[in-house]
Design a protein around this motif. Structure first.
Motif, PDB file in Angstrom:
ATOM      1  N   ALA A   1     106.022  56.838  37.082  1.00 52.21           N
ATOM      2  CA  ALA A   1     106.903  56.346  36.023  1.00 52.21           C
ATOM      3  C   ALA A   1     106.172  55.340  35.138  1.00 52.21           C
ATOM      4  O   ALA A   1     106.313  55.359  33.907  1.00 52.21           O
ATOM      5  CB  ALA A   1     108.151  55.713  36.636  1.00 52.21           C
ATOM      6  N   ALA A   2     105.383  54.451  35.745  1.00 52.28           N
ATOM      7  CA  ALA A   2     104.622  53.463  34.974  1.00 52.28           C
ATOM      8  C   ALA A   2     103.625  54.149  34.045  1.00 52.28           C
ATOM      9  O   ALA A   2     103.443  53.744  32.891  1.00 52.28           O
ATOM     10  CB  ALA A   2     103.901  52.502  35.920  1.00 52.28           C
ATOM     11  N   GLU A   3     102.987  55.208  34.544  1.00 54.36           N
ATOM     12  CA  GLU A   3     102.038  55.957  33.709  1.00 54.36           C
ATOM     13  C   GLU A   3     102.749  56.611  32.532  1.00 54.36           C
ATOM     14  O   GLU A   3     102.255  56.589  31.398  1.00 54.36           O
ATOM     15  CB  GLU A   3     101.323  57.014  34.559  1.00 54.36           C
TER      16      GLU A   3
ATOM     17  N   SER B   1     102.451  48.532  33.071  1.00 57.11           N
ATOM     18  CA  SER B   1     101.836  48.325  34.385  1.00 57.11           C
ATOM     19  C   SER B   1     102.866  48.511  35.482  1.00 57.11           C
ATOM     20  O   SER B   1     104.065  48.273  35.282  1.00 57.11           O
ATOM     21  CB  SER B   1     101.231  46.917  34.462  1.00 57.11           C
ATOM     22  N   GLN B   2     102.391  48.907  36.642  1.00 56.81           N
ATOM     23  CA  GLN B   2     103.311  49.108  37.758  1.00 56.81           C
ATOM     24  C   GLN B   2     103.977  47.801  38.197  1.00 56.81           C
ATOM     25  O   GLN B   2     105.188  47.794  38.485  1.00 56.81           O
ATOM     26  CB  GLN B   2     102.584  49.760  38.935  1.00 56.81           C
ATOM     27  N   PRO B   3     103.247  46.671  38.241  1.00 57.31           N
ATOM     28  CA  PRO B   3     103.919  45.408  38.594  1.00 57.31           C
ATOM     29  C   PRO B   3     105.043  45.046  37.620  1.00 57.31           C
ATOM     30  O   PRO B   3     106.102  44.571  38.038  1.00 57.31           O
ATOM     31  CB  PRO B   3     102.784  44.382  38.535  1.00 57.31           C
ATOM     32  N   ALA B   4     104.829  45.291  36.319  1.00 62.33           N
ATOM     33  CA  ALA B   4     105.874  44.992  35.329  1.00 62.33           C
ATOM     34  C   ALA B   4     107.095  45.878  35.545  1.00 62.33           C
ATOM     35  O   ALA B   4     108.239  45.418  35.435  1.00 62.33           O
ATOM     36  CB  ALA B   4     105.327  45.182  33.914  1.00 62.33           C
TER      37      ALA B   4
ATOM     38  N   SER C   1     107.985  47.254  38.432  1.00 63.37           N
ATOM     39  CA  SER C   1     108.615  46.826  39.690  1.00 63.37           C
ATOM     40  C   SER C   1     109.467  45.576  39.469  1.00 63.37           C
ATOM     41  O   SER C   1     110.572  45.461  40.019  1.00 63.37           O
ATOM     42  CB  SER C   1     107.545  46.549  40.747  1.00 63.37           C
ATOM     43  N   ARG C   2     108.961  44.629  38.646  1.00 60.87           N
ATOM     44  CA  ARG C   2     109.727  43.409  38.374  1.00 60.87           C
ATOM     45  C   ARG C   2     111.013  43.732  37.623  1.00 60.87           C
ATOM     46  O   ARG C   2     112.075  43.143  37.879  1.00 60.87           O
ATOM     47  CB  ARG C   2     108.880  42.422  37.563  1.00 60.87           C
ATOM     48  N   SER C   3     110.942  44.677  36.689  1.00 61.27           N
ATOM     49  CA  SER C   3     112.123  45.061  35.920  1.00 61.27           C
ATOM     50  C   SER C   3     113.205  45.639  36.832  1.00 61.27           C
ATOM     51  O   SER C   3     114.385  45.284  36.720  1.00 61.27           O
ATOM     52  CB  SER C   3     111.734  46.083  34.850  1.00 61.27           C
ATOM     53  N   ILE C   4     112.810  46.524  37.753  1.00 58.80           N
ATOM     54  CA  ILE C   4     113.772  47.125  38.685  1.00 58.80           C
ATOM     55  C   ILE C   4     114.302  46.079  39.653  1.00 58.80           C
ATOM     56  O   ILE C   4     115.492  46.069  40.005  1.00 58.80           O
ATOM     57  CB  ILE C   4     113.128  48.300  39.444  1.00 58.80           C
ATOM     58  N   GLN C   5     113.433  45.161  40.066  1.00 62.10           N
ATOM     59  CA  GLN C   5     113.861  44.108  40.990  1.00 62.10           C
ATOM     60  C   GLN C   5     114.930  43.221  40.351  1.00 62.10           C
ATOM     61  O   GLN C   5     115.919  42.864  40.983  1.00 62.10           O
ATOM     62  CB  GLN C   5     112.659  43.263  41.404  1.00 62.10           C
ATOM     63  N   LYS C   6     114.759  42.883  39.068  1.00 63.71           N
ATOM     64  CA  LYS C   6     115.762  42.073  38.361  1.00 63.71           C
ATOM     65  C   LYS C   6     117.091  42.819  38.273  1.00 63.71           C
ATOM     66  O   LYS C   6     118.161  42.225  38.371  1.00 63.71           O
ATOM     67  CB  LYS C   6     115.248  41.722  36.967  1.00 63.71           C
TER      68      LYS C   6
END
Length: 288
Positions: free
Chosen positions: A21-23, A28-31, A33-38
Motif C-alpha cells: 500500500a505504501a508503494e 513511506s511505510q512508517p508514515a 503505519s502512523r496514519s492507521i494507528q491514529k
C-alpha cells in the motif's frame, strides 16, 4: 480523522499489506503505519489484524471499509458534479486484457481528439477485479465480455465478435477447405488461464458441441497464446480484433464452417454513481 487517513486505510485493505500500500500511495511505510494507528486510536479499536506478512480487516475494519467507500464516493461525485462542464475532467476506464490493447486505442484516440481537455486513465485487469472496482467507484466503466455476474451494475452490449481458429502453418487442418468444430476435437489447445473469460467462451462453445477441449498449456497473455500456437504447442481460438493486429506469417487464422464461436463485448458502469456528460460522451465513443 481526515480524508487521507480514509484513503490510506482503504488502500491497505485492498492490498492486504502495509508495504504494498505504501508503494502504491508513494509514501513511506512508517508514515502510513502512523496514519492507521491514529485512526485506530480515534476509534479505540483496531481496524487491522496484523500478521507476519499481511494484514486482515477486523470486524470494525470491515464496517469502516464500507463507510469509508461511501464517504469518499459521495465526495468524489459531488466534486465531479460541480465541475461537470462536459469538456474537461477525468474518465477512469477498465478493460479486460483480451480487449484493452486491441479495441481501446482507436476509441481513446477518437475521444482525445474530440475532448482534448479531458484526462483518461486506463486499468487493465480481469473481469472479477474490474467489476469490483466499478462497483466501488474506483473506475467509471468497464469494457468486458458477457456474461457479467454483477447485480448492481448497468450493462450495455456493444457488439458481437467472432472467435477465429488459429493454427501453426504446418498444421494438417490448414489444407481443409472447410473446418468444422468436430475437426478440432482430436487436437490439444493452448488457452488463457482460468482468470480470463475468453477461455470460458471457448470451453462453453466446445461443450455445446459435445466435447471438452484438452488444454495442454494455460497462459496469462493472449500474445503468448499466439506464439505458442506458432511453435506447434497446440491450437486455439482468438478474438477477431486480435487477429486484425497480427502481422505474423507464422500462424494461420480460419473461420469455422457452420455455427461460429463468438463473444459479446459490453460496457458496464455503476448507475448509482454520478454520470458526467464526459462519461456519457465516452460511452458514445464506445458505441460508435
Amino acid at each position: 480523522m481526515d480524508l487521507d487517513q480514509l484513503r490510506y486505510f482503504l488502500q491497505v485493505a485492498r492490498e492486504g499489506s502495509f508495504t504494498r500500500a505504501a508503494e502504491t500511495l508513494h509514501i513511506s511505510q512508517p508514515a502510513l503505519s502512523r496514519s492507521i494507528q491514529k485512526l485506530e486510536e480515534e476509534f479505540g479499536r483496531p481496524v487491522f489484524e496484523r500478521k507476519t506478512r499481511s494484514v486482515e480487516l477486523t470486524d470494525a475494519g470491515q464496517l469502516l471499509q464500507s463507510r469509508a467507500q461511501q464517504v469518499l464516493s459521495i465526495l468524489d461525485d459531488t466534486k465531479s458534479e460541480l465541475m461537470d462542464d462536459g469538456e474537461s475532467g477525468r474518465v477512469r476506464i477498465g478493460a479486460i486484457p483480451t480487449i484493452a490493447p486491441y479495441f481501446l486505442p482507436t476509441v481513446l484516440r477518437r475521444f482525445s481528439q474530440k475532448f482534448p481537455r479531458a484526462t483518461v486513465f486506463v486499468q487493465e485487469s480481469t473481469t472479477d477485479v474490474l467489476l469490483k472496482s466499478c462497483t466501488q467507484g474506483e473506475i467509471d466503466l468497464a469494457v468486458l465480455a458477457l456474461p457479467v455476474p454483477a447485480k448492481y451494475l448497468e450493462v450495455e452490449e456493444l457488439f458481437e465478435e467472432e472467435l477465429l481458429l488459429v493454427l501453426p502453418t504446418d498444421h494438417p487442418l490448414v489444407e481443409k477447405d472447410k473446418i468444422r468444430v468436430a475437426d478440432v476435437e482430436p487436437f490439444p489447445f493452448v488457452l488463457l488461464d482460468e482468470a480470463h473469460c475468453l477461455s470460458d467462451n471457448i470451453v462453453s462453445f466446445c461443450r455445446q458441441r459435445s466435447f471438452q477441449p484438452v488444454a495442454v498449456e494455460r497462459i496469462s497473455q493472449l500474445a503468448m497464446v499466439q506464439e505458442l500456437v506458432s511453435l506447434s504447442h497446440g491450437i486455439s481460438m482468438i478474438p477477431a480484433m486480435a487477429r486484425q493486429l497480427d502481422q505474423s506469417d507464422r500462424r494461420v487464422y480460419r473461420s469455422f464452417a457452420g455455427k461460429k464461436p463468438t463473444r459479446t463485448v459490453a460496457v458496464a458502469w455503476n448507475p448509482y454513481r454520478f454520470q458526467s456528460r464526459l462519461l456519457e460522451a465516452f460511452r458514445e465513443c464506445l458505441r460508435q
